[in-house]
Write a protein that holds these residues in place. Structure first.
Motif, short mmCIF file in Angstrom:
data_model
loop_
_atom_site.label_atom_id
_atom_site.label_comp_id
_atom_site.label_asym_id
_atom_site.label_seq_id
_atom_site.Cartn_x
_atom_site.Cartn_y
_atom_site.Cartn_z
N GLY A 124 14.13 -10.66 -2.29
CA GLY A 124 13.55 -11.98 -2.52
C GLY A 124 12.08 -11.96 -2.89
O GLY A 124 11.45 -13.01 -3.00
N VAL A 125 11.50 -10.76 -3.06
CA VAL A 125 10.08 -10.69 -3.39
C VAL A 125 9.83 -11.35 -4.74
O VAL A 125 10.62 -11.19 -5.67
CB VAL A 125 9.59 -9.22 -3.39
N SER A 126 8.74 -12.12 -4.84
CA SER A 126 8.43 -12.82 -6.08
C SER A 126 6.99 -12.55 -6.50
O SER A 126 6.19 -12.00 -5.74
CB SER A 126 8.66 -14.33 -5.91
N LYS A 127 6.66 -12.97 -7.71
CA LYS A 127 5.38 -12.60 -8.31
C LYS A 127 4.19 -13.23 -7.60
O LYS A 127 3.17 -12.57 -7.37
CB LYS A 127 5.37 -12.98 -9.78
N LYS A 128 4.27 -14.52 -7.25
CA LYS A 128 3.10 -15.20 -6.67
C LYS A 128 2.67 -14.61 -5.33
O LYS A 128 1.49 -14.30 -5.13
CB LYS A 128 3.37 -16.69 -6.55
N PRO A 129 3.61 -14.42 -4.36
CA PRO A 129 3.20 -13.81 -3.09
C PRO A 129 2.64 -12.41 -3.27
O PRO A 129 1.66 -12.03 -2.62
CB PRO A 129 4.50 -13.78 -2.27
N LEU A 130 3.24 -11.63 -4.17
CA LEU A 130 2.75 -10.28 -4.40
C LEU A 130 1.36 -10.31 -5.02
O LEU A 130 0.49 -9.51 -4.64
CB LEU A 130 3.71 -9.51 -5.32
N SER A 131 1.13 -11.24 -5.94
CA SER A 131 -0.20 -11.37 -6.54
C SER A 131 -1.25 -11.69 -5.49
O SER A 131 -2.37 -11.15 -5.53
CB SER A 131 -0.19 -12.46 -7.61
N ARG A 132 -0.90 -12.56 -4.54
CA ARG A 132 -1.85 -12.91 -3.47
C ARG A 132 -2.17 -11.69 -2.61
O ARG A 132 -3.32 -11.48 -2.22
CB ARG A 132 -1.28 -14.05 -2.62
N ILE A 133 -1.13 -10.90 -2.29
CA ILE A 133 -1.36 -9.70 -1.49
C ILE A 133 -2.26 -8.72 -2.23
O ILE A 133 -3.21 -8.16 -1.66
CB ILE A 133 -0.02 -9.02 -1.13
N ILE B 245 0.84 -1.20 0.00
CA ILE B 245 0.00 0.00 0.00
C ILE B 245 0.88 1.26 0.00
O ILE B 245 0.63 2.22 -0.72
CB ILE B 245 -0.94 0.01 1.22
N GLY B 246 1.94 1.23 0.82
CA GLY B 246 2.83 2.38 0.89
C GLY B 246 3.53 2.65 -0.44
O GLY B 246 3.69 3.81 -0.84
N MET B 247 3.93 1.58 -1.12
CA MET B 247 4.60 1.76 -2.41
C MET B 247 3.61 2.26 -3.46
O MET B 247 3.96 3.09 -4.32
CB MET B 247 5.23 0.44 -2.85
N LEU B 248 2.38 1.75 -3.42
CA LEU B 248 1.38 2.23 -4.36
C LEU B 248 1.07 3.71 -4.13
O LEU B 248 0.79 4.46 -5.07
CB LEU B 248 0.09 1.40 -4.24
N ARG B 249 1.13 4.12 -2.88
CA ARG B 249 0.92 5.54 -2.58
C ARG B 249 1.94 6.41 -3.31
O ARG B 249 1.64 7.48 -3.80
CB ARG B 249 1.01 5.77 -1.07
N LYS B 250 3.19 5.89 -3.41
CA LYS B 250 4.26 6.65 -4.06
C LYS B 250 4.19 6.55 -5.59
O LYS B 250 4.49 7.52 -6.28
CB LYS B 250 5.62 6.13 -3.60
N LEU B 251 3.81 5.38 -6.10
CA LEU B 251 3.95 5.11 -7.54
C LEU B 251 2.66 5.21 -8.34
O LEU B 251 2.70 5.46 -9.54
CB LEU B 251 4.55 3.71 -7.76
N ALA B 252 1.54 4.93 -7.71
CA ALA B 252 0.28 4.76 -8.44
C ALA B 252 -0.07 5.97 -9.28
O ALA B 252 0.20 7.11 -8.88
CB ALA B 252 -0.85 4.44 -7.47
N PRO B 253 -0.67 5.73 -10.46
CA PRO B 253 -0.96 4.39 -11.00
C PRO B 253 0.30 3.73 -11.56
O PRO B 253 1.13 4.41 -12.16
CB PRO B 253 -1.95 4.67 -12.12
N CYS B 254 0.42 2.42 -11.33
CA CYS B 254 1.61 1.72 -11.81
C CYS B 254 1.26 0.29 -12.18
O CYS B 254 0.26 -0.26 -11.71
CB CYS B 254 2.72 1.73 -10.77
N SER B 255 2.08 -0.30 -13.02
CA SER B 255 1.86 -1.67 -13.46
C SER B 255 2.40 -2.65 -12.42
O SER B 255 3.12 -2.26 -11.49
CB SER B 255 2.57 -1.91 -14.79
N PHE B 256 2.07 -3.91 -12.59
CA PHE B 256 2.56 -4.96 -11.70
C PHE B 256 4.08 -5.00 -11.74
O PHE B 256 4.74 -5.11 -10.70
CB PHE B 256 1.98 -6.32 -12.12
N ASP B 257 4.66 -4.94 -12.94
CA ASP B 257 6.12 -5.00 -13.08
C ASP B 257 6.80 -3.83 -12.40
O ASP B 257 7.86 -3.98 -11.77
CB ASP B 257 6.51 -5.07 -14.56
N GLN B 258 6.22 -2.63 -12.53
CA GLN B 258 6.79 -1.46 -11.86
C GLN B 258 6.74 -1.62 -10.35
O GLN B 258 7.68 -1.25 -9.63
CB GLN B 258 6.03 -0.20 -12.28
#
Length: 237
Positions: free
Chosen positions: A178-187, A154-167
């Motif tokens: 170590g952040v990966s796509k699957k855990p982030l997608s679940r969040i 949420i904090g990163m989206l506050r800084k970047l939004a609107p932004c893509s998944f890759d960004q």
């Protein structure tokens, strides 16, 4: 760094005395909480064992904070267990007690991002019960070890939004390599279901008003929301 940490702990004498994976202090990247019990059958953990592990961890830039779990204190454990089971099972993933003289520390690992009102309710329940049996409570909320949290997203989206998944994943990688796509997608899915974020038609992510309120804000020129809006205005064609 993460692999080194777990390898050092795994190879230490106190490994079998630990009762949870290391938990990183959300406010101090170098501090790592280690929960242990003092005795297993006729074996006892010594100060020398703790000191040796501390020296090894400091070599990789980590400062261990050792917290003894009072597993023999049945009344405190029964109280905590009943509170979680009756009131907060959907909020609390795990908890740990550490008693020092008249103070009882309660370390709470939440299942999800907690709103302020939810944290206050948990604190009040635990504090009231602990005070009733003559102790001073100290309630602390901690994150799971080295995992990107909902608040991070949420904090990163506050800084970047609107932004893509890759960004988003690129920016979060600077917090946790170590952040990966699957855990982030679940969040992201959880946050969307709770209406804290939204996914636009072009697949970009942004915060909702509820999401902004969750983080809180300032009403002056240093507000991150005002700063972000000014940045967007300056970059507009």
């Amino acid at each position: 760094m993460r692999g080194e940490l777990f390898e050092i702990i795994q190879n230490s004498k106190i490994h079998k005395f630990l009762r949870h994976e290391p938990i990183q202090d959300p406010g101090k990247d170098q501090d790592v909480y280690l929960f242990y019990i003092r005795r297993i059958d006729n074996q006892i953990i010594t100060k020398k064992d703790l000191q040796n592990l501390s020296v090894d961890l400091k070599k990789i830039g980590k400062t261990p904070v050792f917290l003894e779990i009072n597993s023999d204190d049945k009344s405190l454990n029964d109280i905590a267990s009943n509170i979680v089971r009756k009131f907060f099972n959907k909020y609390i993933k795990s908890y740990y007690l550490s008693r020092s003289k008249s103070i009882v520390n309660v370390w709470i690992v939440p299942k999800k991002t907690l709103f302020l009102v939810e944290k206050e309710e948990i604190e009040n329940r635990f504090s009231g019960a602990i005070e009733m049996i003559g102790y001073k409570p100290k309630i602390q909320f901690v994150a799971e070890p080295y995992e990107i949290s909902e608040f991070d997203v949420i904090g990163m989206l506050r800084k970047l939004a609107p932004c893509s998944f890759d960004q988003l994943i690129s920016a979060l990688s600077k917090i946790d390599s170590g952040v990966s796509k699957k855990p982030l997608s679940r969040i992201l899915d959880r946050l969307r279901k709770r209406k804290l974020i939204l996914r636009k038609e072009n697949k970009e992510y942004a915060l909702t008003l509820t999401g902004l309120k969750t983080l809180g804000t300032r009403k002056d020129g240093k507000s991150p929301d005002i700063i972000r809006m000014l940045e967007l205005a300056r970059s507009a064609p």
